[in-house]
Motif scaffolding. Structure first.
Motif, PDB file in Angstrom:
ATOM      1  N   SER A   9      36.376  32.346  44.316  1.00  0.00           N
ATOM      2  CA  SER A   9      35.657  31.666  43.234  1.00  0.00           C
ATOM      3  C   SER A   9      34.200  32.108  43.195  1.00  0.00           C
ATOM      4  O   SER A   9      33.632  32.351  42.122  1.00  0.00           O
ATOM      5  CB  SER A   9      35.713  30.149  43.415  1.00  0.00           C
ATOM      6  N   TYR A  10      33.598  32.212  44.373  1.00  0.00           N
ATOM      7  CA  TYR A  10      32.205  32.661  44.458  1.00  0.00           C
ATOM      8  C   TYR A  10      32.063  34.070  43.887  1.00  0.00           C
ATOM      9  O   TYR A  10      31.179  34.334  43.068  1.00  0.00           O
ATOM     10  CB  TYR A  10      31.726  32.621  45.912  1.00  0.00           C
ATOM     11  N   PHE A  11      32.935  34.982  44.318  1.00  0.00           N
ATOM     12  CA  PHE A  11      32.861  36.356  43.808  1.00  0.00           C
ATOM     13  C   PHE A  11      33.092  36.392  42.301  1.00  0.00           C
ATOM     14  O   PHE A  11      32.409  37.113  41.575  1.00  0.00           O
ATOM     15  CB  PHE A  11      33.874  37.262  44.511  1.00  0.00           C
ATOM     16  N   GLY A  12      34.068  35.612  41.834  1.00  0.00           N
ATOM     17  CA  GLY A  12      34.356  35.578  40.406  1.00  0.00           C
ATOM     18  C   GLY A  12      33.184  35.068  39.585  1.00  0.00           C
ATOM     19  O   GLY A  12      32.953  35.524  38.467  1.00  0.00           O
ATOM     20  N   ALA A  13      32.441  34.150  40.150  1.00  0.00           N
ATOM     21  CA  ALA A  13      31.303  33.587  39.428  1.00  0.00           C
ATOM     22  C   ALA A  13      30.084  34.503  39.445  1.00  0.00           C
ATOM     23  O   ALA A  13      29.197  34.368  38.605  1.00  0.00           O
ATOM     24  CB  ALA A  13      30.934  32.235  40.038  1.00  0.00           C
ATOM     25  N   ASN A  14      30.058  35.441  40.382  1.00  0.00           N
ATOM     26  CA  ASN A  14      28.856  36.250  40.566  1.00  0.00           C
ATOM     27  C   ASN A  14      29.057  37.735  40.287  1.00  0.00           C
ATOM     28  O   ASN A  14      28.236  38.550  40.704  1.00  0.00           O
ATOM     29  CB  ASN A  14      28.332  36.072  41.997  1.00  0.00           C
ATOM     30  N   ILE A  15      30.108  38.081  39.585  1.00  0.00           N
ATOM     31  CA  ILE A  15      30.353  39.487  39.266  1.00  0.00           C
ATOM     32  C   ILE A  15      30.262  39.679  37.757  1.00  0.00           C
ATOM     33  O   ILE A  15      30.581  38.777  36.989  1.00  0.00           O
ATOM     34  CB  ILE A  15      31.708  39.943  39.841  1.00  0.00           C
ATOM     35  N   GLN A  16      29.803  40.832  37.355  1.00  0.00           N
ATOM     36  CA  GLN A  16      29.575  41.091  35.940  1.00  0.00           C
ATOM     37  C   GLN A  16      30.801  41.658  35.221  1.00  0.00           C
ATOM     38  O   GLN A  16      31.057  41.312  34.074  1.00  0.00           O
ATOM     39  CB  GLN A  16      28.393  42.059  35.775  1.00  0.00           C
ATOM     40  N   ASP A  17      31.558  42.510  35.888  1.00  0.00           N
ATOM     41  CA  ASP A  17      32.705  43.158  35.251  1.00  0.00           C
ATOM     42  C   ASP A  17      33.769  42.114  34.887  1.00  0.00           C
ATOM     43  O   ASP A  17      34.245  41.367  35.753  1.00  0.00           O
ATOM     44  CB  ASP A  17      33.298  44.205  36.201  1.00  0.00           C
ATOM     45  N   ALA A  18      34.142  42.070  33.621  1.00  0.00           N
ATOM     46  CA  ALA A  18      35.055  41.025  33.127  1.00  0.00           C
ATOM     47  C   ALA A  18      36.437  41.093  33.774  1.00  0.00           C
ATOM     48  O   ALA A  18      37.013  40.056  34.120  1.00  0.00           O
ATOM     49  CB  ALA A  18      35.189  41.117  31.609  1.00  0.00           C
ATOM     50  N   GLN A  19      36.980  42.305  33.944  1.00  0.00           N
ATOM     51  CA  GLN A  19      38.316  42.435  34.538  1.00  0.00           C
ATOM     52  C   GLN A  19      38.309  41.997  36.000  1.00  0.00           C
ATOM     53  O   GLN A  19      39.213  41.300  36.454  1.00  0.00           O
ATOM     54  CB  GLN A  19      38.818  43.874  34.446  1.00  0.00           C
ATOM     55  N   THR A  20      37.291  42.406  36.720  1.00  0.00           N
ATOM     56  CA  THR A  20      37.194  42.038  38.128  1.00  0.00           C
ATOM     57  C   THR A  20      36.941  40.544  38.270  1.00  0.00           C
ATOM     58  O   THR A  20      37.509  39.889  39.148  1.00  0.00           O
ATOM     59  CB  THR A  20      36.078  42.845  38.821  1.00  0.00           C
ATOM     60  N   LYS A  21      36.118  39.988  37.407  1.00  0.00           N
ATOM     61  CA  LYS A  21      35.859  38.543  37.398  1.00  0.00           C
ATOM     62  C   LYS A  21      37.168  37.779  37.209  1.00  0.00           C
ATOM     63  O   LYS A  21      37.457  36.830  37.936  1.00  0.00           O
ATOM     64  CB  LYS A  21      34.887  38.196  36.276  1.00  0.00           C
ATOM     65  N   GLN A  22      37.972  38.222  36.250  1.00  0.00           N
ATOM     66  CA  GLN A  22      39.244  37.562  35.981  1.00  0.00           C
ATOM     67  C   GLN A  22      40.189  37.669  37.183  1.00  0.00           C
ATOM     68  O   GLN A  22      40.868  36.704  37.530  1.00  0.00           O
ATOM     69  CB  GLN A  22      39.906  38.169  34.746  1.00  0.00           C
ATOM     70  N   LEU A  23      40.199  38.834  37.831  1.00  0.00           N
ATOM     71  CA  LEU A  23      41.051  39.025  39.005  1.00  0.00           C
ATOM     72  C   LEU A  23      40.663  38.061  40.124  1.00  0.00           C
ATOM     73  O   LEU A  23      41.521  37.386  40.706  1.00  0.00           O
ATOM     74  CB  LEU A  23      40.958  40.471  39.498  1.00  0.00           C
ATOM     75  N   PHE A  24      39.365  37.962  40.422  1.00  0.00           N
ATOM     76  CA  PHE A  24      38.907  37.040  41.458  1.00  0.00           C
ATOM     77  C   PHE A  24      39.251  35.594  41.098  1.00  0.00           C
ATOM     78  O   PHE A  24      39.652  34.808  41.954  1.00  0.00           O
ATOM     79  CB  PHE A  24      37.405  37.176  41.694  1.00  0.00           C
ATOM     80  N   GLN A  25      39.109  35.240  39.832  1.00  0.00           N
ATOM     81  CA  GLN A  25      39.422  33.879  39.402  1.00  0.00           C
ATOM     82  C   GLN A  25      40.914  33.584  39.544  1.00  0.00           C
ATOM     83  O   GLN A  25      41.301  32.481  39.937  1.00  0.00           O
ATOM     84  CB  GLN A  25      38.949  33.660  37.966  1.00  0.00           C
TER      85      GLN A  25
END
Length: 65
Positions: free
Chosen positions: A25-41
Motif C-alpha cells: 500500500s505504501y509503495f502504491g501510494a508513493n509511485i508515479q507510474d500508473a501501471q506499477t501503482k495499480q500492481l502494488f495496490q
C-alpha cells in the motif's frame, strides 16, 4: 487442535501477510507510474484478503472448541 508451535507459525504468517499489505500500500501510494501503482495496490488488496480469510478461519476454529 493446533499445537503451540503451529499457532506461533500462524501468528508469524499473519504478521508477515499484514506487513506485506502495508508495504505494498505504501509503495502504491508513493509511485508515479500508473501501471506499477495499480500492481502494488492489487497486491496489497490480495494480501489483506489473505489476512482476513486466515483470521476468519482461525476465529471460527476457536468458536468450535
Amino acid at each position: 487442535m493446533l499445537t503451540a508451535k503451529e499457532l506461533m507459525q500462524l501468528e508469524d504468517f499473519l504478521g508477515m501477510e499484514q506487513n506485506c499489505a502495508k508495504t505494498m500500500s505504501y509503495f502504491g501510494a508513493n509511485i508515479q507510474d500508473a501501471q506499477t501503482k495499480q500492481l502494488f495496490q492489487q497486491i496489497a488488496q490480495k494480501s489483506q484478503q489473505h489476512f482476513q480469510t486466515m483470521t476468519k478461519h482461525l476465529n471460527a476454529g476457536q468458536n468450535l472448541q
